[in-house]
Design a protein around this motif. Structure first.
Motif, short mmCIF file in Angstrom:
data_model
loop_
_atom_site.label_atom_id
_atom_site.label_comp_id
_atom_site.label_asym_id
_atom_site.label_seq_id
_atom_site.Cartn_x
_atom_site.Cartn_y
_atom_site.Cartn_z
N GLU A 233 0.82 -1.21 0.00
CA GLU A 233 0.00 0.00 0.00
C GLU A 233 0.86 1.26 0.00
OE1 GLU A 233 -3.27 0.41 2.57
OE2 GLU A 233 -3.95 -1.67 2.38
N MET A 234 2.05 1.18 0.62
CA MET A 234 2.97 2.32 0.58
C MET A 234 3.42 2.60 -0.85
SD MET A 234 5.38 1.76 3.96
CE MET A 234 6.23 3.30 3.71
N ILE A 235 3.65 1.51 -1.61
CA ILE A 235 4.05 1.68 -3.01
C ILE A 235 2.93 2.36 -3.79
CG2 ILE A 235 4.62 0.44 -5.14
CD1 ILE A 235 6.09 -1.60 -3.42
N ASP A 236 1.69 1.95 -3.54
CA ASP A 236 0.57 2.59 -4.21
C ASP A 236 0.50 4.07 -3.85
OD1 ASP A 236 -0.18 0.23 -5.42
OD2 ASP A 236 -1.59 -0.33 -3.84
N ALA A 237 0.73 4.41 -2.57
CA ALA A 237 0.69 5.81 -2.13
C ALA A 237 1.82 6.62 -2.75
CB ALA A 237 0.78 5.87 -0.61
N LEU A 238 2.91 5.94 -3.15
CA LEU A 238 4.03 6.63 -3.81
C LEU A 238 3.82 6.79 -5.31
CD1 LEU A 238 6.93 4.84 -1.92
CD2 LEU A 238 6.36 7.27 -1.77
N GLY A 239 2.65 6.39 -5.81
CA GLY A 239 2.35 6.53 -7.23
C GLY A 239 2.52 5.25 -8.01
N GLY A 240 2.74 4.14 -7.31
CA GLY A 240 2.89 2.86 -8.00
C GLY A 240 4.34 2.56 -8.33
N ALA A 241 4.60 1.29 -8.62
CA ALA A 241 5.97 0.85 -8.92
C ALA A 241 6.56 1.59 -10.10
CB ALA A 241 5.97 -0.66 -9.19
N GLN A 242 5.72 1.92 -11.09
CA GLN A 242 6.23 2.59 -12.28
C GLN A 242 6.71 4.01 -12.00
OE1 GLN A 242 3.09 1.81 -11.71
NE2 GLN A 242 1.92 3.72 -11.81
N ASN A 243 6.33 4.56 -10.84
CA ASN A 243 6.73 5.92 -10.49
C ASN A 243 8.03 5.95 -9.71
OD1 ASN A 243 6.18 8.78 -10.49
ND2 ASN A 243 5.65 8.62 -8.33
N ILE A 244 8.51 4.77 -9.27
CA ILE A 244 9.69 4.70 -8.41
C ILE A 244 10.92 4.38 -9.25
CG2 ILE A 244 10.74 3.56 -6.42
CD1 ILE A 244 7.91 2.89 -5.45
N GLU A 245 11.91 5.28 -9.23
CA GLU A 245 13.13 5.08 -10.00
C GLU A 245 14.28 4.55 -9.15
OE1 GLU A 245 13.94 8.78 -12.03
OE2 GLU A 245 12.85 8.06 -13.79
N VAL A 246 14.47 5.11 -7.96
CA VAL A 246 15.58 4.72 -7.10
C VAL A 246 15.07 4.61 -5.66
CG1 VAL A 246 17.86 5.33 -6.20
CG2 VAL A 246 17.28 5.87 -8.57
N VAL A 247 15.48 3.54 -4.98
CA VAL A 247 15.14 3.34 -3.58
C VAL A 247 16.43 3.26 -2.78
CG1 VAL A 247 14.01 1.86 -1.87
CG2 VAL A 247 13.04 2.06 -4.18
N ASP A 248 16.51 4.04 -1.72
CA ASP A 248 17.67 4.00 -0.82
C ASP A 248 17.15 4.29 0.58
OD1 ASP A 248 20.22 3.74 0.10
OD2 ASP A 248 21.09 5.29 -1.18
N ASN A 249 18.02 4.21 1.56
CA ASN A 249 17.59 4.56 2.91
C ASN A 249 18.76 5.05 3.74
OD1 ASN A 249 18.24 1.43 3.19
ND2 ASN A 249 18.35 2.30 5.24
N CYS A 250 18.46 5.83 4.76
CA CYS A 250 19.45 6.22 5.75
C CYS A 250 19.03 5.58 7.07
CB CYS A 250 19.54 7.74 5.85
SG CYS A 250 17.94 8.54 6.14
N ILE A 251 19.32 6.19 8.19
CA ILE A 251 19.06 5.52 9.46
C ILE A 251 17.58 5.52 9.84
CG2 ILE A 251 21.37 5.91 10.36
CD1 ILE A 251 20.26 8.25 11.98
N THR A 252 16.81 6.48 9.30
CA THR A 252 15.38 6.54 9.67
C THR A 252 14.46 6.76 8.48
OG1 THR A 252 15.47 8.95 10.03
CG2 THR A 252 15.93 7.53 11.93
#
Length: 522
Positions: free
Chosen positions: A449-468
């Motif tokens: 559901e978070m992916i849907d709220a981000l505009g769907g998989a097709q809208n996501i180009e790069v995923v990364d993370n820091c400590i939080t």
């Protein structure tokens, strides 16, 4: 999730180029040590600057040279480890370990083939035969290409097998333990295939050597361009050895002895105090100088100016050390590897310009020998030898090279949005609040559901993370449903621009990132 995100061909190579930064950064630093140490401990430098012959100074220089040589001696295996380390998304340590295993076994397999077929060259003829030593293993000299081949194969094997489940009787070898095992088997077979196809390249290079000798004024161009073009494949040593030490580089009668090869002729004339032959130096240092002393530093300056302003301070040290290694000592890889794998267009431009430098120098009467093509050669074998070398023409031609390199590099980088150092898609430096560093959502996150709220998989180009925080590069940041993400447990959503979005997840960010990767990429 119905559709999993596919990584495009271009995105893969952008990611591949990014993985090269780890060994290249080390290469830049080691290049300084090697260049300074080897240059100041050389006989010609000591003859020109006798105070450098001090015993203590020579020990220091030899130590610097020994340590600096590490990165160049083991650069291929560093690529073999860095590529899977950077490209895989899980179990990175196993991937890097498998890269080392695969590269070593590939060379052992090559050695086995050469031994069984009586093809091992004599130790003093390794380079001429296109062979070299890897961890004490005599093998085919493939340069960084060997490491890249191993690294890419390990990446594919890791991606395919790191979750494999074997039958119960073999369950101990399941999962990540299977990756180095399958790597050993596959790279062993690859090592048997390489010696069969590699001689084809050697035959081509021999033909090039013959062509160079018969090409007249275009011969130096073919040599200079060919040497740069072959550099990434480790095949340039064959071409260089042919021109420097065989008839392909010319012949001359000196003190009654017939001398073959451009470098042999140059050293013989230098030793006898004879006028230096322009036909010999046409294949030596002078041809590199416009590119090494002026062109590549201009390329580095263009990359610096093309970087985002906030990132320039981060790449300044990398570029400066690369420029010093290139311009002073002629060690060019720290700069070349910053664009070689990112833009074939810039590499071909660089190849052509290097060839033109070799062609133009003899046409304007420059006579500067030796091998490195840096400022030390320019000083010792150019300026200090007298005006007959026409050393000032190097500065004139070099100024043109500097302007041309800078214009072309900056234009191409900006036009094609190349991810040279400092231009990677990054987010702003983050100041973490005490609340988010201690934030821990009760229960798990609903990642689909978070992916849907981000505009769907097709809208996501790069995923990364820091400590939080999840750090995301999106095609359209405006379509993100901030309220929905907060309902799903996010502490907050930060928009840093049209494409950069951060979702504050708290202490569970790593598990959320891993699940995102699994849904988007696996």
């Amino acid at each position: 999730m119905k559709n999993k995100k596919k990584v495009s061909f271009w995105e893969f190579f952008q990611g591949l180029g990014k993985t090269f930064m780890l060994p290249v950064a080390l290469l830049a630093f080691m290049g300084l040590l090697l260049g300074i140490g080897s240059s100041f401990s050389g006989e010609s430098t000591i003859d020109a600057l006798p105070f450098l012959g001090n015993q203590f100074l020579q020990i220091v220089f030899r130590f610097m040279s020994t340590i600096g040589a590490f990165a160049f001696s083991y650069l291929p295996v560093m690529f073999a480890m860095a590529i899977p380390l950077g490209l895989v998304r899980k179990e990175k340590g196993i991937a890097a370990f498998s890269g080392f295993v695969g590269y070593t076994i590939m060379n052992l397999s090559i050695n086995f083939y050469l031994t069984e077929n009586s093809l091992l060259a004599d130790p003093e003829e390794l380079r001429e035969a296109g062979q070299g030593m890897v961890f004490g293993i005599q093998t085919i000299e493939m340069g960084v290409l060997g490491g890249i081949i191993a690294g890419l194969l390990v990446y594919q094997l890791h991606k395919r097998f790191y979750t494999i489940q074997l039958p119960d009787s073999l369950s101990f070898f399941s999962g990540v333990r299977f990756v180095p095992i399958i790597t050993s088997l596959v790279l062993a077979v690859v090592g048997l295939i390489i010696p069969i196809i590699w001689p084809i390249f050697a035959v081509v290079i021999t033909g090039i050597g013959t062509l160079i000798q018969s090409a007249g004024v275009f011969g130096p161009f073919l040599f200079g361009a060919g040497e740069r073009l072959l550099l990434p494949f480790g095949l340039h040593h064959i071409l260089v050895a042919m021109v420097r030490f065989t008839e392909a580089g010319g012949s001359a009668i000196i003190e009654g002895n017939q001398i073959f090869g451009a470098l042999n002729i140059f050293y013989a004339e230098l030793q006898q105090g004879l006028p230096i032959s322009g036909d010999a130096t046409a294949f030596l240092s002078q041809g590199k100088m416009p590119t090494f002393i002026f062109g590549l530093p201009a390329a580095a300056l263009a990359m610096y100016h093309a970087a985002t302003p906030k990132n320039r301070h981060k790449i300044k040290g990398l570029l400066i050390s690369g420029v010093v290694a290139t311009a002073v000592t002629g060690i060019t890889e720290p700069i070349e590897f910053l664009f070689l794998f990112i833009s074939p267009l810039l590499w071909i431009f660089h190849v052509i310009m290097t060839g033109l430098g070799f062609m133009i120098m003899p046409l304007v009467g420059v006579v500067i020998g030796n091998t490195d093509g840096g400022l030390l050669d320019f000083l010792i074998f150019g300026i200090m030898q007298g005006n007959y070398t026409r050393w000032w023409m190097v500065i004139v031609i070099g100024a043109i090279w500097f302007a041309f390199y800078y214009f072309v590099f900056k234009t191409v980088i900006l036009k094609f949005d190349l991810k040279t150092p400092g231009r990677e898609k990054v987010t702003d430096e983050t100041e973490y609040t005490e609340e988010e560093t201690h934030y821990k959502k009760k229960g798990s996150y609903n990642v689909p559901e978070m992916i849907d709220a981000l505009g769907g998989a097709q809208n996501i180009e790069v995923v990364d993370n820091c400590i939080t925080r999840l750090r995301l590069v999106l095609k359209q940041g405006a379509i993100v449903d901030d309220n929905k993400l907060k309902e799903l447990g996010a502490l907050g959503v930060v928009h840093l621009g049209e494409n950069n979005v951060q979702v504050i997840v708290g202490t569970k960010v790593t598990s959320v990132r891993n699940e995102l990767d699994s849904l988007l990429y696996d």
